[in-house]
Design a protein around this motif. Sequence first.
Motif, PDB file in Angstrom:
ATOM      1  N   UNK A   1      11.828  -5.977  -2.121  1.00 27.80           N
ATOM      2  CA  UNK A   1      10.954  -6.694  -2.386  1.00 27.80           C
ATOM      3  C   UNK A   1      10.408  -5.247  -2.191  1.00 27.80           C
ATOM      4  N   UNK A   2       9.464  -4.592  -2.780  1.00 24.16           N
ATOM      5  CA  UNK A   2       8.443  -3.391  -2.782  1.00 24.16           C
ATOM      6  C   UNK A   2       7.260  -3.477  -1.859  1.00 24.16           C
ATOM      7  N   UNK A   3       7.011  -1.848  -1.091  1.00 24.88           N
ATOM      8  CA  UNK A   3       6.287  -2.336   0.439  1.00 24.88           C
ATOM      9  C   UNK A   3       4.754  -2.029  -0.061  1.00 24.88           C
ATOM     10  N   UNK A   4       3.974  -2.452   0.457  1.00 25.13           N
ATOM     11  CA  UNK A   4       3.095  -2.301   0.333  1.00 25.13           C
ATOM     12  C   UNK A   4       1.833  -2.509   1.800  1.00 25.13           C
ATOM     13  N   UNK A   5       0.831  -1.085   1.774  1.00 25.40           N
ATOM     14  CA  UNK A   5       0.373  -1.214   2.880  1.00 25.40           C
ATOM     15  C   UNK A   5      -0.761  -2.923   3.068  1.00 25.40           C
ATOM     16  N   UNK A   6      -0.779  -2.934   2.738  1.00 30.91           N
ATOM     17  CA  UNK A   6      -1.879  -4.123   2.915  1.00 30.91           C
ATOM     18  C   UNK A   6      -0.634  -5.453   2.622  1.00 30.91           C
ATOM     19  N   UNK A   7      -0.049  -5.147   3.445  1.00 26.86           N
ATOM     20  CA  UNK A   7       1.440  -5.812   4.383  1.00 26.86           C
ATOM     21  C   UNK A   7       0.922  -5.917   6.146  1.00 26.86           C
ATOM     22  N   UNK A   8       0.170  -4.509   6.534  1.00 24.67           N
ATOM     23  CA  UNK A   8       0.043  -4.597   8.072  1.00 24.67           C
ATOM     24  C   UNK A   8      -1.191  -4.599   8.233  1.00 24.67           C
ATOM     25  N   UNK A   9      -2.097  -5.450   7.584  1.00 22.91           N
ATOM     26  CA  UNK A   9      -3.024  -5.929   8.407  1.00 22.91           C
ATOM     27  C   UNK A   9      -3.014  -7.539   9.380  1.00 22.91           C
ATOM     28  N   UNK A  10      -1.424  -7.438   9.682  1.00 20.39           N
ATOM     29  CA  UNK A  10      -1.551  -8.284  11.111  1.00 20.39           C
ATOM     30  C   UNK A  10      -1.546  -7.251  12.244  1.00 20.39           C
ATOM     31  N   UNK A  11      -1.497  -6.074  11.260  1.00 17.96           N
ATOM     32  CA  UNK A  11      -1.252  -4.943  12.878  1.00 17.96           C
ATOM     33  C   UNK A  11      -3.018  -3.955  13.531  1.00 17.96           C
ATOM     34  N   UNK A  12      -3.417  -3.855  11.961  1.00 18.41           N
ATOM     35  CA  UNK A  12      -4.022  -3.224  11.602  1.00 18.41           C
ATOM     36  C   UNK A  12      -6.140  -3.710  11.209  1.00 18.41           C
TER      37      UNK A  12
ATOM     38  N   UNK B   1       7.812   5.532   5.654  1.00 17.89           N
ATOM     39  CA  UNK B   1       6.752   6.279   5.387  1.00 17.89           C
ATOM     40  C   UNK B   1       6.591   6.930   3.779  1.00 17.89           C
ATOM     41  N   UNK B   2       8.153   7.339   3.469  1.00 14.42           N
ATOM     42  CA  UNK B   2       8.270   7.975   1.441  1.00 14.42           C
ATOM     43  C   UNK B   2       7.361   6.572   1.116  1.00 14.42           C
ATOM     44  N   UNK B   3       8.077   5.254   1.399  1.00 18.32           N
ATOM     45  CA  UNK B   3       7.252   4.127   0.140  1.00 18.32           C
ATOM     46  C   UNK B   3       6.141   3.540   0.545  1.00 18.32           C
ATOM     47  N   UNK B   4       6.140   3.832   1.459  1.00 17.51           N
ATOM     48  CA  UNK B   4       4.261   3.440   1.983  1.00 17.51           C
ATOM     49  C   UNK B   4       3.494   4.917   1.476  1.00 17.51           C
ATOM     50  N   UNK B   5       3.869   5.963   1.428  1.00 16.88           N
ATOM     51  CA  UNK B   5       2.902   7.198   0.982  1.00 16.88           C
ATOM     52  C   UNK B   5       2.594   6.444  -0.435  1.00 16.88           C
ATOM     53  N   UNK B   6       4.208   6.692  -1.391  1.00 21.02           N
ATOM     54  CA  UNK B   6       3.702   6.360  -2.519  1.00 21.02           C
ATOM     55  C   UNK B   6       3.155   5.008  -2.799  1.00 21.02           C
ATOM     56  N   UNK B   7       2.532   3.534  -2.151  1.00 22.22           N
ATOM     57  CA  UNK B   7       1.740   2.768  -2.220  1.00 22.22           C
ATOM     58  C   UNK B   7       0.779   2.894  -2.006  1.00 22.22           C
ATOM     59  N   UNK B   8       0.208   4.207  -1.908  1.00 28.49           N
ATOM     60  CA  UNK B   8      -0.893   5.000  -1.211  1.00 28.49           C
ATOM     61  C   UNK B   8      -1.673   6.023  -1.966  1.00 28.49           C
ATOM     62  N   UNK B   9      -0.463   5.642  -3.024  1.00 29.05           N
ATOM     63  CA  UNK B   9      -1.162   6.672  -4.695  1.00 29.05           C
ATOM     64  C   UNK B   9      -0.151   7.764  -4.581  1.00 29.05           C
ATOM     65  N   UNK B  10       0.137   7.879  -3.460  1.00 29.39           N
ATOM     66  CA  UNK B  10       0.477   9.960  -3.660  1.00 29.39           C
ATOM     67  C   UNK B  10       1.889  10.433  -3.954  1.00 29.39           C
ATOM     68  N   UNK B  11       2.292  10.760  -4.566  1.00 31.41           N
ATOM     69  CA  UNK B  11       3.566  11.229  -5.751  1.00 31.41           C
ATOM     70  C   UNK B  11       4.204  11.889  -4.551  1.00 31.41           C
ATOM     71  N   UNK B  12       4.997  11.524  -3.432  1.00 25.25           N
ATOM     72  CA  UNK B  12       5.730  11.920  -2.558  1.00 25.25           C
ATOM     73  C   UNK B  12       7.596  11.555  -2.752  1.00 25.25           C
TER      74      UNK B  12
END
Length: 405
Positions: free
Chosen positions: A1-12, A51-62
Amino acid sequence: MSVSLTDYRDFVDESKISEIYRKGSRISRRHILHISSTYYGGGVAEILRSLVPLLNDVGIDVGWRTVVGSPDFFRVTKKFHNALQGDKIALTKMKKKVYEETNEIFSKFTHVEHDLVVVHDPQPLPLIKFYKKKQPWIWRCHIDLSNPNEKLWDYLKSFVIPYDLVVYHTEEFAMRGFSENYRVIKPSIDPLSIKNIDLPGETVKKYLKKAGVVEGKPLISQVSRFDKWKDPIGVLKVFDLVRREMDCQLFLVGDIAIDDPEGQKMHERVLSEVKGRRDVRLILGAHDILVNAIQRASDVVLQKSIREGFGLSVSEALWKKTPVVASNVGGLPTQVIDGETGYLVDPMDYEAAAKKVMDLLSDPTLREKMGEKGREHVKKNFLITRHIEDWIDLWTEILEENGGD
Ligand code: UDP
């Protein structure tokens, strides 16, 4: 399952997530590379895995690569690690040769065309010497630098000098660190990883039963690599003192990192100590869901380290509302606020540690209160969303300094 920062809405807050995406898009055309020494075992791998997959989700090529080394190389770098944490070392020409040559060879078959490079810990530190430096390089140090071996320090410094910046876990390490050009970024845990995700009570029960946890008997645990700095033998001593006074059980959960050649021996030593002891279980290489269940179900978690870079296991336990009795070393006091999220003790004071464990075991209200505070503390300070933003802010600043986007 691909990760997305939007999944973290429960925490921030959603506004914070939008802000991180916005910040990320400012450097979205940039390629950033992490280099560490292992994909498995220890806190660095644990952090980068999320960290690495989430940074990619944010759009940075990490990207993330690990240095390839022989057993000899990892024997040398483990000795370096130990010496940086205060051990003696015979800094021979042979050790330097193995260390530098491995990095040189790696540089030959690993081309670096990225816009920025982050190197973790001493293993890949010399790489910078073997590339034509075309971009900013950051050295991320995860080691407890409170008492480093001066001779080794001096040698390693020659590799640190060309870096643009050093990033430490705490101000204390920075003060004793290699460079005045530094930043402090605290590590983090991922609340959505299998290790940290909330688990239904039934699932916890199932895994504990399988692992042999006795239901209803107070549970103490430590989750750490088999490493002398984590002091598993000291944990047994503390447990012996507690067990004399109270009925309880200890689970020592440990693994052996690929870059740690001393792990096997330490595991054997602990195994032989555990034999014949009542109410103590040792688990080697537990899967993440079991680690999660044990940290969650423990009445008290111990982190009896003698030295500690940060000690991610502590935030993992606090996040699960388990109070922690920890040594007052390295990154542990930033997580364990004495008397609030757990207790801090001198690493050599077994009696003090045992007393604090017993105070907690005998007072469920205190445990609950500290558990709530622990979770709040981690939520505020040690979640991955904050960590992502810290890196993006730093990279943006450095990239802008180096010629804009
Ligand atoms: N860990 C694990 N299984 C084990 C022992 C440790 O999954 O048997 C994990 C632990 O949950 C944590 C990491 O390894 O995520 C250890 O990180 P920490 O910063 O505590 O210590 P390090 O090993 O980096 O010194």
